[in-house]
Design an enzyme around this catalytic site. Sequence first.
Site, PDB file in Angstrom:
ATOM      1  N   GLY A   1     -39.311  33.692  32.761  1.00 53.71           N
ATOM      2  CA  GLY A   1     -37.837  34.272  32.722  1.00 53.71           C
ATOM      3  C   GLY A   1     -37.171  34.542  31.179  1.00 53.71           C
TER       4      GLY A   1
ATOM      5  CG  ASP B   1     -39.596  42.751  33.844  1.00 50.13           C
ATOM      6  OD1 ASP B   1     -40.202  44.015  33.989  1.00 50.13           O
ATOM      7  OD2 ASP B   1     -39.294  42.055  33.036  1.00 50.13           O
TER       8      ASP B   1
ATOM      9  CB  SER C   1     -43.827  34.801  34.160  1.00 49.89           C
ATOM     10  OG  SER C   1     -44.906  33.983  33.979  1.00 49.89           O
TER      11      SER C   1
ATOM     12  CE  LYS D   1     -41.097  41.853  26.935  1.00 53.81           C
ATOM     13  NZ  LYS D   1     -41.478  41.429  28.581  1.00 53.81           N
TER      14      LYS D   1
HETATM   15  C1  R5P Z   1     -44.322  42.152  30.841  1.00 53.39           C
HETATM   16  O1  R5P Z   1     -44.631  43.165  29.959  1.00 53.39           O
HETATM   17  C2  R5P Z   1     -43.915  42.174  32.405  1.00 53.39           C
HETATM   18  O2  R5P Z   1     -43.232  43.449  32.473  1.00 53.39           O
HETATM   19  C3  R5P Z   1     -42.509  41.081  32.394  1.00 53.39           C
HETATM   20  O3  R5P Z   1     -41.537  41.465  31.558  1.00 53.39           O
HETATM   21  C4  R5P Z   1     -42.945  39.857  31.832  1.00 53.39           C
HETATM   22  O4  R5P Z   1     -44.202  39.363  32.529  1.00 53.39           O
HETATM   23  C5  R5P Z   1     -41.969  38.724  32.103  1.00 53.39           C
HETATM   24  O5  R5P Z   1     -42.400  37.553  31.618  1.00 53.39           O
HETATM   25  P1  R5P Z   1     -41.413  36.373  31.163  1.00 53.39           P
HETATM   26  O6  R5P Z   1     -40.657  36.182  32.567  1.00 53.39           O
HETATM   27  O7  R5P Z   1     -42.300  35.047  30.692  1.00 53.39           O
HETATM   28  O8  R5P Z   1     -40.499  36.682  30.168  1.00 53.39           O
END
Ligand code: R5P
Length: 293
Positions: free
Chosen positions: A224, A218, A222, A191
């Site tokens: 998503g 995960d 947050s 990512k």
């Molecule tokens: C960050 O590295 C965490 O492991 C999650 O992947 C992240 O917090 C997800 O955030 P969002 O849902 O905003 O993409």
Amino acid sequence: MMIVTTCGNSIGIARKLASQLNAKYSPLTIASFPDGDAYLRFNIELKDQTVVIVQSFQPHPDMSFFDILFAAETAKDLGAKRVVLVAPYLAYMRQDVRFHPGECVSSRVMAKLLSSSVDRIITIDTHLHRYKSLREIFKISAQNLTANNILADYIQRKVKDPVIIGPDGESYQWAESIAQRINAEVTVLEKTRLSSRHVEVKVKKQVPLKGRNVVIVDDIISTGHTMIEAAKEALKANAKSVVGIGVHGLFVENAIVKMKKAGFSSIVTTNTIENSTSAIDVSQLLLTELRKE
Ligand code: R5P
């Protein structure tokens, strides 16, 4: 004697813990004055008791943090023997370095303040990325439990012949351990986070997804976007279904709606943050630790 209390979040877990521990459950009265100042009141005698504050830092991370500090200091002031914080979801852990000059490394400040107010903290799958352990920032006894096994058992019960996907490099810790427990195939994507609301993911190691039931796991969901970008890759590869499983479901900015629109057949989280997706209960994990008090 143990008293279990909460500042308003994690009520379900607090009640269960109290009943299983034969402790008294007595939630704090939380209100605010007309000017917005917080008002807190214990409704039970605390002298010489062990007080367990059960409070996730979501919703309202800042207010929850203040409430916990006020509650812990007040408990001590009222003669509590020991104050234990159970924070099923601990906020601020993603700000673990100064990414840009002048930024606050909030995880350190949060840990410093909590270390001076509570005697012990127990949390679940907190976001440990640049820190190897909570001991790097907390001066008190600090346990980070993992929900990996209960997530794995849930997947085994509910998804037929799953393939596990970790959406980014950090997720290998849970994706691989979950896959191993249930003997499933696993791949971890790569990512790039371009901003809080914009991520890109790339498949590093190809596993055949055509016609398969894909489970993306995960720690935090947050906005998503991480889940959605990973799901796009799975659907591009003709997966039969995509399930999104997170430990902590923050679901900000209509994340659930966006994820459903992106093609998720189901979205499941634990109850570290209590919401409509919380199908996996973490109370037993916490109980094992609290029984040692
Ligand atoms: C960050 O590295 C965490 O492991 C999650 O992947 C992240 O917090 C997800 O955030 P969002 O849902 O905003 O993409």
